[in-house]
Design a protein around this motif. Structure first.
Motif, PDB file in Angstrom:
ATOM      1  N   CYS A  67     -67.390   9.998 -22.668  1.00 18.50           N
ATOM      2  CA  CYS A  67     -68.349   9.928 -21.571  1.00 18.50           C
ATOM      3  C   CYS A  67     -69.758   9.885 -22.135  1.00 18.50           C
ATOM      4  O   CYS A  67     -70.051  10.437 -23.196  1.00 18.50           O
ATOM      5  CB  CYS A  67     -68.204  11.141 -20.646  1.00 18.50           C
ATOM      6  N   TRP A 107     -63.970   6.726  -7.621  1.00 20.44           N
ATOM      7  CA  TRP A 107     -64.236   8.093  -7.201  1.00 20.44           C
ATOM      8  C   TRP A 107     -63.425   8.390  -5.965  1.00 20.44           C
ATOM      9  O   TRP A 107     -63.408   7.618  -5.008  1.00 20.44           O
ATOM     10  CB  TRP A 107     -65.722   8.268  -6.912  1.00 20.44           C
ATOM     11  N   HIS A 142     -62.909   8.870 -11.950  1.00 19.80           N
ATOM     12  CA  HIS A 142     -63.771   9.933 -12.469  1.00 19.80           C
ATOM     13  C   HIS A 142     -63.017  11.253 -12.415  1.00 19.80           C
ATOM     14  O   HIS A 142     -62.500  11.652 -11.376  1.00 19.80           O
ATOM     15  CB  HIS A 142     -65.053  10.035 -11.649  1.00 19.80           C
ATOM     16  N   SER A 160     -71.085   9.770 -17.346  1.00 20.32           N
ATOM     17  CA  SER A 160     -70.863   8.412 -16.853  1.00 20.32           C
ATOM     18  C   SER A 160     -69.975   7.657 -17.829  1.00 20.32           C
ATOM     19  O   SER A 160     -70.112   7.774 -19.047  1.00 20.32           O
ATOM     20  CB  SER A 160     -72.194   7.672 -16.683  1.00 20.32           C
TER      21      SER A 160
END
Length: 428
Positions: A294, A110, A41, A104
């Motif tokens: 995204c 992450w 991310h 997302s």
């Protein structure tokens, strides 16, 4: 036990690559193995550092980051944080930043360290903004606005605490005419307040409906659905009143529109919302653009907590100006004894560094300010001290007797408004 002859050598690796290459050339179904990795991310191009007023009521992060909440400028009413911007929300109790996003990409990894490095290596905008957090989850505002509050805060507070509905409607009408880039939440609140005042005065019901429709359009433009729940009830009452006024012209039965209870007739146009004061700073992260698109979620989701490290944040504030200044004071030392000198450190600094607890930590030369300390159960050596904004000064306070010492700090900067805070500490 493995011997040295069992380990692969450079020659073995070359032979292996040659064998795979040869097999591919002759059409055999042999493919090199590739590890499946999920793309990490990446923080958004702009990330906001946010902090609520320290006196605001504690609320859960889920309530603060719902879709039906808006972050707007407390001065102009414009929307400041679009859905595609990520948020670092400061939790003073935990001394951490809550990282929230609406973006997302399915399965994504992450890393707290990677995100922190990307954000705090970014470039801060030159202005820390004064914000208003508006939520339509119901409830009253956390606190009334004080002296020197920005215009939008005053109007929203007036709607939530209507002293005089006609005066409130006048302020809202003036606000609608002056501010041209209002967020839909603020415009909707103002229009509903005007409709509420007109309804109480017994004005033309169709004029009430026009403001009600405008508020519906404003809320819809900002993708707000919660404020529209009472719209049907309001229209039912307004149509009933219009029918009563035009009974001799309208042939249909008004009893079908009559409100079921007396409560339905009181103020159906009133909104249940809460507003809290906040401060924020936008950071350009220079993050690399991701290759795949995204998907924006309906509401923000919390990815993780990032530890609050003052040294990282201080670097971002070196050249930042602030829309609002706030005083802070701290009693130096752990224990105060009657008759002995106690040092009180005071500073007038930007609102956001004060909320983050780093007021006076950024070395900068700012405009001159006058600080005055007064109190009960204590004598103050020099009650008035001059200094610069952002640079702390120390007052020498001597408690008179055991009990509590109450102090009041007043700060008046050049070309600024008076700010005051109170603090107290025990004396043995």
């Amino acid at each position: 036990m493995y011997s040295s002859s069992d380990l692969p050598t450079d020659a073995d690796a070359i032979v292996g690559r040659f064998a795979v290459s040869s097999a591919l050339n002759v059409g055999l179904d042999i493919e090199p193995q590739r590890a499946e990795t999920s793309a990490p991310h990446t923080p958004s191009a702009r990330v906001w550092i946010l902090a609520l007023h320290s006196d605001a009521k504690t609320r859960s992060i889920d309530d603060l980051l719902t879709r039906d909440a808006r972050w707007v400028s407390a001065r102009t009413g414009e929307s400041l944080i679009p859905p595609e911007d990520d948020i670092l929300f400061y939790e003073p109790q935990e001394k951490k930043f809550v990282y929230a996003t609406t973006r997302s990409r399915g399965h994504m990894s992450w890393s707290v360290d990677r995100a922190a490095r990307t954000v705090f290596a970014g470039e801060a905008e030159s202005l820390a903004r004064e914000l208003l957090f508006i939520s339509f989850r119901g409830g009253a505002p956390a606190a009334r606005t004080g002296l020197g509050a920005p215009p939008i805060s005053r109007v929203v507070d007036q709607v939530a605490h209507p002293r005089d509905r006609a005066e409130t409607a006048f302020l809202c009408s003036k606000g609608l005419s002056i501010f041209k880039q209002l967020d839909g939440s603020v415009e909707g609140i103002m229009c509903r307040a005007i409709a509420d005042s007109l309804l109480e005065e017994g004005s033309d019901p169709f004029e009430v409906i026009s403001y009600l429709n405008r508020s519906q359009l404003a809320f819809g433009r900002s993708w707000l659905s919660a404020p529209c729940k009472s719209a049907h009830q309001a229209r039912r009452l307004i149509k009933y009143l219009a029918t009563q006024q035009s009974q001799h012209k309208l042939p249909f039965d008004s009893n079908a529109l009559e409100p079921k209870t007396l409560q339905d007739r009181r103020s159906p146009t009133r909104l249940g919302f809460s507003s809290e004061h906040a401060a924020g700073l936008a950071i350009t992260t220079h993050a690399e653009a991701v290759r795949d698109e995204c998907r924006l979620l309906d509401r923000r989701v919390v990815l993780d907590r990032i530890p609050f490290e003052p040294s990282r944040v201080i670097k971002l504030f070196e050249r930042v100006q602030h829309e609002k200044l706030r005083p802070s004071a701290l009693v130096l030392g752990k224990k105060a004894v009657a008759g002995q000198v106690v040092d009180v450190e005071a500073v007038l600094d930007g609102e956001l560094p004060t909320m983050l607890g780093i007021a006076g930590r950024v070395g900068r030369a700012d405009r001159w300010t006058t600080l005055q300390l007064s109190g009960s159960n204590a004598s103050i050596e020099n009650p008035v001290i001059g200094g610069y904004v952002g640079e702390p000064v120390v007052f020498r306070v001597t408690p008179s007797r055991p009990g509590r010492v109450g102090l009041k700090l007043s700060c008046l900067p050049e070309r600024g408004t008076l700010s005051e805070i109170e603090l107290s500490f025990p004396v043995s």
